[in-house]
Design a protein around this motif. Structure first.
Motif, PDB file in Angstrom:
ATOM      1  N   GLY A  47      -3.345 -45.439  10.812  1.00  0.00           N
ATOM      2  CA  GLY A  47      -2.896 -46.696  10.227  1.00  0.00           C
ATOM      3  C   GLY A  47      -1.999 -47.473  11.161  1.00  0.00           C
ATOM      4  N   PRO A  48      -1.575 -48.661  10.758  1.00  0.00           N
ATOM      5  CA  PRO A  48      -0.693 -49.475  11.598  1.00  0.00           C
ATOM      6  C   PRO A  48       0.713 -48.893  11.648  1.00  0.00           C
ATOM      7  CG  PRO A  48      -0.970 -50.502   9.456  1.00  0.00           C
ATOM      8  CD  PRO A  48      -1.886 -49.310   9.469  1.00  0.00           C
ATOM      9  N   GLY A  49       1.512 -49.473  12.531  1.00  0.00           N
ATOM     10  CA  GLY A  49       2.882 -49.015  12.682  1.00  0.00           C
ATOM     11  C   GLY A  49       3.190 -48.735  14.136  1.00  0.00           C
ATOM     12  N   ALA A  50       4.468 -48.521  14.405  1.00  0.00           N
ATOM     13  CA  ALA A  50       4.907 -48.261  15.779  1.00  0.00           C
ATOM     14  C   ALA A  50       4.385 -46.909  16.243  1.00  0.00           C
ATOM     15  CB  ALA A  50       6.431 -48.306  15.860  1.00  0.00           C
ATOM     16  N   VAL A  51       3.854 -46.895  17.471  1.00  0.00           N
ATOM     17  CA  VAL A  51       3.320 -45.658  18.038  1.00  0.00           C
ATOM     18  C   VAL A  51       4.472 -44.710  18.347  1.00  0.00           C
ATOM     19  CG1 VAL A  51       2.052 -44.666  19.971  1.00  0.00           C
ATOM     20  CG2 VAL A  51       1.310 -46.830  18.965  1.00  0.00           C
ATOM     21  N   GLY A 269      -2.433 -22.049  11.162  1.00  0.00           N
ATOM     22  CA  GLY A 269      -3.446 -22.849  10.474  1.00  0.00           C
ATOM     23  C   GLY A 269      -3.425 -24.286  10.926  1.00  0.00           C
ATOM     24  N   ALA A 270      -4.157 -25.126  10.222  1.00  0.00           N
ATOM     25  CA  ALA A 270      -4.244 -26.547  10.568  1.00  0.00           C
ATOM     26  C   ALA A 270      -2.885 -27.206  10.399  1.00  0.00           C
ATOM     27  CB  ALA A 270      -5.272 -27.238   9.679  1.00  0.00           C
ATOM     28  N   PRO A 271      -2.450 -28.076  11.308  1.00  0.00           N
ATOM     29  CA  PRO A 271      -1.134 -28.701  11.229  1.00  0.00           C
ATOM     30  C   PRO A 271      -1.070 -29.724  10.099  1.00  0.00           C
ATOM     31  CG  PRO A 271      -2.402 -29.678  13.003  1.00  0.00           C
ATOM     32  CD  PRO A 271      -3.223 -28.562  12.469  1.00  0.00           C
ATOM     33  N   ALA A 272       0.113 -29.821   9.526  1.00  0.00           N
ATOM     34  CA  ALA A 272       0.328 -30.836   8.491  1.00  0.00           C
ATOM     35  C   ALA A 272       0.787 -32.117   9.175  1.00  0.00           C
ATOM     36  CB  ALA A 272       1.373 -30.350   7.490  1.00  0.00           C
ATOM     37  N   LEU A 273      -0.170 -32.922   9.599  1.00  0.00           N
ATOM     38  CA  LEU A 273       0.140 -34.113  10.375  1.00  0.00           C
ATOM     39  C   LEU A 273       0.393 -35.306   9.476  1.00  0.00           C
ATOM     40  CD1 LEU A 273      -2.521 -33.784  13.184  1.00  0.00           C
ATOM     41  CD2 LEU A 273      -0.070 -33.408  13.413  1.00  0.00           C
ATOM     42  N   ARG A 274       1.332 -36.132   9.908  1.00  0.00           N
ATOM     43  CA  ARG A 274       1.560 -37.393   9.217  1.00  0.00           C
ATOM     44  C   ARG A 274       0.470 -38.383   9.620  1.00  0.00           C
ATOM     45  NH1 ARG A 274       6.476 -35.877  11.413  1.00  0.00           N
ATOM     46  NH2 ARG A 274       6.166 -37.315  13.135  1.00  0.00           N
ATOM     47  N   THR A 275       0.473 -39.534   8.954  1.00  0.00           N
ATOM     48  CA  THR A 275      -0.458 -40.594   9.339  1.00  0.00           C
ATOM     49  C   THR A 275      -0.167 -41.016  10.775  1.00  0.00           C
ATOM     50  OG1 THR A 275      -0.649 -41.380   7.076  1.00  0.00           O
ATOM     51  CG2 THR A 275      -1.236 -42.919   8.818  1.00  0.00           C
ATOM     52  N   ILE A 276      -1.207 -41.142  11.566  1.00  0.00           N
ATOM     53  CA  ILE A 276      -1.045 -41.508  12.979  1.00  0.00           C
ATOM     54  C   ILE A 276      -0.922 -43.020  13.077  1.00  0.00           C
ATOM     55  CG2 ILE A 276      -2.052 -41.357  15.270  1.00  0.00           C
ATOM     56  CD1 ILE A 276      -3.659 -38.962  14.309  1.00  0.00           C
ATOM     57  N   VAL A 278      -0.948 -46.377  15.050  1.00  0.00           N
ATOM     58  CA  VAL A 278      -1.639 -46.773  16.277  1.00  0.00           C
ATOM     59  C   VAL A 278      -1.332 -48.209  16.697  1.00  0.00           C
ATOM     60  CG1 VAL A 278      -3.491 -45.124  15.880  1.00  0.00           C
ATOM     61  CG2 VAL A 278      -3.709 -47.445  14.986  1.00  0.00           C
ATOM     62  N   GLY A 279      -0.532 -48.959  15.924  1.00  0.00           N
ATOM     63  CA  GLY A 279      -0.188 -50.319  16.319  1.00  0.00           C
ATOM     64  C   GLY A 279      -1.385 -51.251  16.282  1.00  0.00           C
ATOM     65  N   GLN A 280      -1.346 -52.258  17.170  1.00  0.00           N
ATOM     66  CA  GLN A 280      -2.393 -53.271  17.273  1.00  0.00           C
ATOM     67  C   GLN A 280      -2.948 -53.302  18.699  1.00  0.00           C
ATOM     68  OE1 GLN A 280      -3.620 -54.791  14.665  1.00  0.00           O
ATOM     69  NE2 GLN A 280      -2.072 -53.925  13.278  1.00  0.00           N
ATOM     70  N   PRO A 281      -4.141 -53.883  18.894  1.00  0.00           N
ATOM     71  CA  PRO A 281      -4.721 -53.930  20.246  1.00  0.00           C
ATOM     72  C   PRO A 281      -3.815 -54.574  21.285  1.00  0.00           C
ATOM     73  CG  PRO A 281      -6.395 -54.471  18.636  1.00  0.00           C
ATOM     74  CD  PRO A 281      -5.097 -54.364  17.877  1.00  0.00           C
ATOM     75  N   ALA A 282      -3.087 -55.639  20.919  1.00  0.00           N
ATOM     76  CA  ALA A 282      -2.185 -56.269  21.889  1.00  0.00           C
ATOM     77  C   ALA A 282      -1.093 -55.302  22.324  1.00  0.00           C
ATOM     78  CB  ALA A 282      -1.575 -57.538  21.284  1.00  0.00           C
ATOM     79  N   ASP A 283      -0.583 -54.494  21.388  1.00  0.00           N
ATOM     80  CA  ASP A 283       0.410 -53.489  21.736  1.00  0.00           C
ATOM     81  C   ASP A 283      -0.192 -52.429  22.658  1.00  0.00           C
ATOM     82  OD1 ASP A 283       2.132 -54.818  19.991  1.00  0.00           O
ATOM     83  OD2 ASP A 283       1.474 -53.609  18.289  1.00  0.00           O
ATOM     84  N   LEU A 284      -1.455 -52.105  22.411  1.00  0.00           N
ATOM     85  CA  LEU A 284      -2.129 -51.111  23.248  1.00  0.00           C
ATOM     86  C   LEU A 284      -2.136 -51.539  24.707  1.00  0.00           C
ATOM     87  CD1 LEU A 284      -4.075 -48.653  23.719  1.00  0.00           C
ATOM     88  CD2 LEU A 284      -5.946 -50.235  23.208  1.00  0.00           C
ATOM     89  N   LEU A 285      -2.490 -52.800  24.973  1.00  0.00           N
ATOM     90  CA  LEU A 285      -2.580 -53.273  26.354  1.00  0.00           C
ATOM     91  C   LEU A 285      -1.212 -53.337  27.003  1.00  0.00           C
ATOM     92  CD1 LEU A 285      -5.304 -56.050  26.062  1.00  0.00           C
ATOM     93  CD2 LEU A 285      -5.553 -53.600  26.465  1.00  0.00           C
ATOM     94  N   ALA A 286      -0.181 -53.594  26.210  1.00  0.00           N
ATOM     95  CA  ALA A 286       1.168 -53.622  26.773  1.00  0.00           C
ATOM     96  C   ALA A 286       1.681 -52.217  27.073  1.00  0.00           C
ATOM     97  CB  ALA A 286       2.123 -54.321  25.804  1.00  0.00           C
ATOM     98  N   ARG A 287       1.089 -51.214  26.432  1.00  0.00           N
ATOM     99  CA  ARG A 287       1.595 -49.855  26.559  1.00  0.00           C
ATOM    100  C   ARG A 287       0.773 -49.024  27.538  1.00  0.00           C
ATOM    101  NH1 ARG A 287       1.681 -49.214  21.646  1.00  0.00           N
ATOM    102  NH2 ARG A 287      -0.420 -48.359  21.465  1.00  0.00           N
ATOM    103  N   ARG A 288      -0.509 -49.314  27.684  1.00  0.00           N
ATOM    104  CA  ARG A 288      -1.364 -48.478  28.525  1.00  0.00           C
ATOM    105  C   ARG A 288      -0.975 -48.618  29.993  1.00  0.00           C
ATOM    106  NH1 ARG A 288      -6.616 -45.726  27.046  1.00  0.00           N
ATOM    107  NH2 ARG A 288      -7.262 -46.470  29.084  1.00  0.00           N
ATOM    108  N   PRO A 289      -0.607 -47.513  30.658  1.00  0.00           N
ATOM    109  CA  PRO A 289      -0.209 -47.605  32.066  1.00  0.00           C
ATOM    110  C   PRO A 289      -1.325 -48.077  32.985  1.00  0.00           C
ATOM    111  CG  PRO A 289       0.584 -45.566  31.086  1.00  0.00           C
ATOM    112  CD  PRO A 289      -0.374 -46.172  30.109  1.00  0.00           C
TER     113      PRO A 289
END
Length: 483
Positions: A47-51, A269-276, A278-289
């Motif tokens: 879902g959305p939110g800060a990575v 066993g399987a990890p109890a993970l929270r919702t991941i 992932v932010g937005q595509p614009a944030d992705l490009l600003a973050r990807r090295p």
């Protein structure tokens, strides 16, 4: 003696200085990236939110956190990338120094024999001249050659920094992936051990039944074959386990012979993970090295067009020297003659413009290639992210199905054993049920591993993890990012 600082510049130097400075070549501006407004339909659990920067904490495995911290400190790929950042920083300092005067002290001893035609009457035929001086030269950057060179060096350093961040993010993801592969192999070995125990017990039961006349040799052979089939899975799993341990050793900067992986925290066993998030595509490009590195490479290539273009225009230098001359070494301090000169030097490749324009065309072509490489990197980032989302969704679906399959197979094997013990059905039914139970339990262990690896792939695609080093400065080369 006329003082150097009071000497007027020749008219040409004055005219050049009054003309001001012009920076030739294109001015760089970051290219617009055609990114979608959202990632589109994402699987459940995304879902959305800060990575999350330290995304590996969601697995709640202290051993994994310790391995990643060690890798970010001691991994050799990280160290190599940090050294390249230091190299780029040094080259940038060198480029900035080009704007300042250069020179230094010099000393010479010249001995000459004068011919008769050049020797005044009564003058000695041999002369000796000692000279000590301070020489300097300074390029007046009228057309921005040095400024563009500095721009290129700044961009190159930025690209190296982004590549270092990419190496860190990749190392963190690779450590997590290798760790989960190791945990998955351990889970499969546990399944093999449990099924081996069951099959050994089944074989003993069949042997007792054969002795009592209730089973035949064929039943015993089938039971033994199934046991050996289960046992045969162990050597390959042990080999893969050793390979995963060795891979972890290299990632954390240790020798495979001396490395011992930390003990995992139960349960496995399987990890109890929270919702991941992932932010937005614009944030992705600003973050990807890798996107940042490609953008900085484009900036460097654009600046180098200006460097090449500046060669079409005059290059002006001011040279000067101040020192002492004497015919005797011991007379330099007291009886030496003061000497100085200041001279503007003009260079202009009027007869070489064809080569200069060819270099400009080559620089423009490299800039075009850098722009295409940037666009390709953006597309690859979006593709890898979408692939990771799809893999995560598929792994989640597969895990749920494998859980159901393992439950059904286990119950079928239990009922088959009860039926055979009660004198109902053939032992072949027991063998088939136990064979399916073994396969389903191994498939369940693999599905759990793949689900964890899919989570790692999402965070790797998002470019997360490197900023932990930038904030804490506790990782190899982190000081280079902060400078």
């Amino acid at each position: 003696m006329r003082r150097l600082l009071h000497s007027p510049l020749p008219p040409l130097g004055v005219a050049m200085l009054l003309a001001g400075c012009v920076t030739v070549g294109p001015d760089y501006s970051p290219p617009p990236a055609a990114t979608p407004a959202s990632f589109g339909e994402t699987p459940a659990g995304v879902g959305p939110g800060a990575v999350e920067a330290m995304w590996w904490r969601a697995f709640e495995e202290p051993a994994l956190e310790a391995l990643i911290r060690q890798a970010l400190t001691a991994n050799h790929d990280v160290g190599i990338a940090a050294a390249r950042v230091a190299e780029a920083r040094a080259l940038l300092r060198e480029a900035r120094r080009e704007h300042l005067p250069t020179g230094g002290a010099s000393a010479s001893d010249e001995q000459r024999r004068l011919g008769a035609v050049e020797r005044p009457a009564g003058a000695p035929s041999e002369t000796e001249t000692y000279r000590v001086a301070v020489d300097a030269q300074w390029e007046i950057d009228l057309f921005g050659r040095l400024r563009r060179s500095t721009e290129a060096a700044v961009a190159e350093a930025g690209s190296r920094e982004a590549l270092l961040r990419g190496v860190r993010a990749g190392v963190a993801a690779e450590v997590a992936a290798t760790w989960f592969e190791l945990r998955g192999i351990e889970a499969e070995l546990a399944v093999v051990d449990e099924i081996t125990r069951r099959q050994s017990e089944s074989l003993r039961v069949v042997e007792r039944l054969q002795a009592a006349g209730s089973a035949n040799e064929l039943d015993r052979l089938r039971a033994e074959a199934l046991l050996r089939n289960v046992e045969a899975a162990t050597p390959e799993l042990v080999r893969r386990q050793a390979a995963a341990v060795n891979a972890l050793a290299v990632l954390v900067g240790e020798t495979p012979q001396g490395f011992r992986p930390p003990k995992p925290t139960p349960p496995s066993g399987a990890p109890a993970l929270r919702t991941i998030a992932v932010g937005q595509p614009a944030d992705l490009l600003a973050r990807r090295p890798d996107v940042a590195a490609a953008e900085r490479q484009l900036a460097a290539a654009t600046a180098r067009i200006g460097v090449a273009t500046a060669d079409l225009y005059p290059q002006v230098q001011v040279r000067g020297s101040i020192g002492l001359l004497s015919g005797r070494l011991d007379a330099l301090g007291d009886g030496g003659t003061e000497s100085w000169f200041i001279s503007p030097v003009l260079r202009w490749a009027l007869l070489d413009t064809g080569r200069v324009r060819a270099r400009i065309a080559a620089s423009e072509a490299r800039a075009k290639a850098a722009l295409l490489a940037y666009d390709q990197t953006v597309l690859r980032a979006l593709r890898e992210t979408d692939d990771a989302f799809k893999a995560y969704g598929a792994s989640g679906d597969m895990l749920r199905l494998r859980v159901q399959e393992a439950a059904a197979s286990g119950e079928a094997a239990r009922l088959a054993r009860l039926r055979f013990a009660g004198g109902e059905g053939a032992y072949l039914e027991v063998l088939d049920a136990e064979r399916s139970d073994f396969a389903s339990l191994r498939s369940l262990a693999v599905a759990r591993t793949n689900h964890r690896l899919a989570v790692v792939s999402i965070h790797k695609a998002l470019g997360g993890g490197w900023d932990v080093c930038a904030e804490s400065r506790k990782c190899s080369g982190a000081e280079e990012i902060a400078r």
